[in-house]
Design an enzyme around this catalytic site. Structure first.
Site, PDB file in Angstrom:
ATOM      1  N   PHE A 310       0.885  -1.185   0.000  1.00  3.22           N
ATOM      2  CA  PHE A 310       0.000   0.000   0.000  1.00  3.22           C
ATOM      3  C   PHE A 310       0.908   1.217   0.000  1.00  3.22           C
ATOM      4  O   PHE A 310       1.806   1.330   0.850  1.00  3.22           O
ATOM      5  CB  PHE A 310      -0.857   0.074   1.275  1.00  3.22           C
ATOM      6  N   GLU A 311       0.700   2.111  -0.918  1.00  4.61           N
ATOM      7  CA  GLU A 311       1.306   3.432  -0.769  1.00  4.61           C
ATOM      8  C   GLU A 311       0.550   4.426  -1.648  1.00  4.61           C
ATOM      9  O   GLU A 311       0.050   4.084  -2.717  1.00  4.61           O
ATOM     10  CB  GLU A 311       2.814   3.442  -1.078  1.00  4.61           C
ATOM     11  N   ILE A 312       0.436   5.615  -1.102  1.00  2.00           N
ATOM     12  CA  ILE A 312      -0.063   6.741  -1.890  1.00  2.00           C
ATOM     13  C   ILE A 312       1.099   7.727  -1.886  1.00  2.00           C
ATOM     14  O   ILE A 312       1.644   8.039  -0.814  1.00  2.00           O
ATOM     15  CB  ILE A 312      -1.322   7.375  -1.264  1.00  2.00           C
TER      16      ILE A 312
END
Ligand SMILES: Nc1nc2c(ncn2[C@@H]2O[C@H](COP(=O)(O)OP(=O)(O)OP(=O)(O)O)[C@@H](O)[C@H]2O)c(=O)[nH]1
Ligand SMILES: [Mg+2]
Length: 424
Positions: A310-312
């Site tokens: 997960f990464e933004i």
């Protein structure tokens, strides 16, 4: 007999007249229908109030608003006359959230065989967030995507979908790598049963995610990305646009889970990092997060990393000289193939050293699962407001193998109420 019939006729006329009046009164007192407010609009689930979610029936009814003549129909009357094939026109199920969109996209690296696992992830991201925001989705693959993959995924994504093939130079051994040496490493790791230790494709994947996805032609037009992997889950409604939060608050990188890396996969990563720091002191941020990464002022790496499935993040940061110099320096040292460096420690070390502390964000309210770890927001109030379906006991944040406490301490952040109960 005749007078009896006349009397009956009068009764019938009376009854019809009475019913007509009753119908007139009841229909003119129906409230005017207002289109539903999407629950995921910023502020819709404010910190102090719960906005009632409109169920699918209510939302579907909003299509009736567009046609004034049907606006007062009760659903019970309308339902049997709605043609079955028009019952669920997808665009009418979810009105778009108001406000301008950020120049952003979801991005997924996947194989054709990942179709049904990524379908599950997409469906959750859409249901919890994107159905109201309609952001694009970029799919990348080292092989061409097949028609079925494109057909299914494009039916699930509410925004535009783009499918790209990865150029061979970004998914192969670079010329300076000794392939015999790399093969011997894989054999050794296989015998030592190190997870993915004997895999060539896993190494190409980690190198691609570390150094190339943000430079793929399909990604060049975007400013922010949200990475989504197959088989992940989102447990809570997302009541605001996280891309907007990133942009408005000048955040460059974000995470929901953090943990310690397997040391066997990165024995010399920190030596390479220190070499980079010596060669490029100009790239090291003044107010960096070194104490997230090291317990002795940078001498050794404590293995803490943000979990990058997960990464933004901000794509311009990844495309900056600072990040690209970092990646190229590591890539030359060969640890993607002579060891098994993952993109998670690479991104995390970069974020920790090249960014100022206040450019990294922890999204407590994005509830997330990737096998085997869960981030379930701490704080019952928040979980109820966001209609979360995760078990708070599964929250990994405050457990011994998580690095999130360090992040809080380093940034002088107060841990949310209820964290101690979840630390056991
Ligand atoms: N196109 C392509 N994508 C891959 C390949 N290997 C992995 N991926 C993708 O790269 C991402 C990471 O791979 P995963 O297999 O999920 O690796 P992981 O998250 O470390 O391990 P898991 O616990 O198995 O999920 C996922 O989005 C995969 O779909 C590959 O050989 N080709
Ligand atoms: Mg995965």
């Amino acid at each position: 007999m005749a007078s009896g019939s006349a009397r009956y006729l009068r009764y019938i006329l009376f009854a019809v007249f009475g019913l007509a009046i009753l119908y007139f009164i009841s229909s003119s007192s129906l409230p005017t229908y207002k289109p539903p407010v999407p629950a995921s609009r910023p502020g819709a689930v404010g910190l102090g109030s719960i906005e009632v979610e409109k169920g699918p029936e209510d939302v579907k009814a909003s299509s009736a608003v567009a046609k004034p003549h049907t606006a007062v129909e009760k659903p019970a009357q309308a339902a049997p006359t709605t043609p079955i094939d028009k019952a669920a026109a997808p665009n009418e199920l979810s009105p778009p959230a108001p406000g301008a969109r950020v120049n952003a996209t979801f991005v997924t690296l996947a194989r054709n065989t990942d179709l049904w696992e990524i379908a599950r992830s997409i469906r959750q991201v859409e249901d919890r967030f994107n159905r109201n925001y309609n952001y694009d989705w970029v799919f990348l693959n080292d092989k061409p995507f097949d028609d079925n993959f494109k057909k299914v995924t494009s039916s699930l994504v509410s925004g535009k979908t783009h499918y790209g093939e990865i150029p061979n130079e970004h998914w192969s051994f670079p010329p300076w790598i000794d392939e015999k040496k790399a093969e011997a490493v894989r054999e050794d790791m296989r015998q030592r049963k190190i997870i993915y230790g004997d895999s060539v494709s896993y190494r190409h994947m980690c190198r691609f995610e570390s150094g190339f996805f943000f430079r793929h032609p399909l990604m060049m037009n975007y400013e922010y990305y949200w990475r989504v992997e197959p088989s992940v889950e989102l447990f809570c409604d997302l009541h605001y646009d996280p891309f907007r939060v990133m942009k408005d608050n000048k955040k460059k990188y974000s995470f929901v889970l953090s943990l310690y890396e397997y040391v066997e996969t990165i024995p010399t990563l920190w030596e390479s990092t220190k070499k980079f720091m010596r060669n490029h002191p100009e790239h090291i941020a003044k107010d960096n997060s070194m104490s997230f990464l090291s317990d002795d002022g940078g001498e050794t790496y404590n293995k803490c990393h943000f979990w990058s499935n997960f990464e933004i993040g901000n794509l311009d940061w990844l495309r900056s000289n600072a990040y690209v110099d970092f990646f190229e320096s590591l890539d030359r040292d060969g640890g993607f193939f002579y060891e098994r460096w993952g993109d998670a420690p690479v991104h995390s070390i970069a974020a920790g050293l090249l960014l100022n502390k206040d450019e990294i964000h922890f999204f407590n309210d994005i509830a997330y699962y990737h096998v085997p770890f869960t981030h379930c927001p701490t704080g019952e109030d928040l979980r109820l407001k966001l209609r979360c379906h995760c078990n708070p006991q599964d929250n990994f944040d405050w457990k011994g193998y998580s690095c999130t406490s360090r992040f809080f301490e380093l940034n002088g952040m107060e841990k949310p109420d209820g964290w101690t109960e979840q630390s056991k």
